[in-house]
Design an enzyme around this catalytic site. Sequence first.
Site, short mmCIF file in Angstrom:
data_model
loop_
_atom_site.label_atom_id
_atom_site.label_comp_id
_atom_site.label_asym_id
_atom_site.label_seq_id
_atom_site.Cartn_x
_atom_site.Cartn_y
_atom_site.Cartn_z
N GLU A 221 -11.89 2.26 7.07
CA GLU A 221 -10.71 2.47 7.90
C GLU A 221 -10.62 3.96 8.27
O GLU A 221 -9.84 4.71 7.69
CB GLU A 221 -9.44 2.01 7.18
CG GLU A 221 -8.23 1.96 8.10
CD GLU A 221 -6.94 1.67 7.37
OE1 GLU A 221 -6.12 0.90 7.91
OE2 GLU A 221 -6.74 2.22 6.26
N GLU B 204 0.83 -1.20 0.00
CA GLU B 204 0.00 0.00 0.00
C GLU B 204 0.87 1.25 0.00
O GLU B 204 1.93 1.29 0.62
CB GLU B 204 -0.89 0.01 1.25
CG GLU B 204 -1.80 1.22 1.37
CD GLU B 204 -2.59 1.24 2.67
OE1 GLU B 204 -3.61 1.93 2.73
OE2 GLU B 204 -2.18 0.56 3.63
#
Length: 275
Positions: free
Chosen positions: A248, A143
């Site tokens: 998130e 990521e």
Amino acid sequence: MRPNVRLSANLSMLFTEAPYLKRFGLAARHGFRAVESLFPYGEAPASAVAAELERHGMEQVLVNAPPGDWAGGERGVAALPDRGGDHEASLREAFVYAAAIGCPRVHVLAGLRQQGACEQTFVERLRAAAGEAQSAGITLCVEALNPSDVPGYLLPSQARRRREDAARVVDAVGHPACGLQFDLYHLQKAAARWPSEAVRCAIRTYAPRAAHVQIAGPEGRHEPDAAAAAAMLALLEEGGYRGHVGCEYNPAGGTSRGLAWAAAYGIEAPREEPA
């Protein structure tokens, strides 16, 4: 017709008014059928998590590998050349925990450039671990983390110069057990706020190859704006993404109150809160 979007609750950030193991039940009562966590290792034994997942008919879709000394400022060790032993220990712990709870994805944090993070090291270590991950049914996720929140992270953008592109690392590893974790929050922070052509272009580019997606509003990392979320998630669907989208974020005024944006995807507060 309800959009074909499956949301997962990040239990490290949502429902934090309750102890960790209680959050699974709370998430289920709100309509979630999937969850994810940052670093669950110190929160609860894997056996207890597995029991909660089974009890509520849920699946765990993502965990992060232990990141090194988080409190001391580390943001992963996988790309630090002098931390090979710590990297291997991190993956071992993550693989054992993930296998015990049936989690198919492990996000591996690279580390900070100012601490010596090296892209070649990151690629080599991911490549070396990919075979074992595949045998365990796990995808290693890579990521990009935006430079405002995580200054100096090895991969700070998903939409700027190609040398900073997490997708290039995945390509360099060249193994089906290594995939792209595509976070719409980090994208907006690093590229431009929605709506912008840069964000649209990045979603169109990376949606077809994303192994996992996450979302949050760019201001304060709170819940996303409903209209913006709907537009971005529609682009993901158009691009062929069929996985989960992780919520998130840090709720601005309580998890239940902040889930209004997700009602279109089957997530809403129960009429009666548990005692």
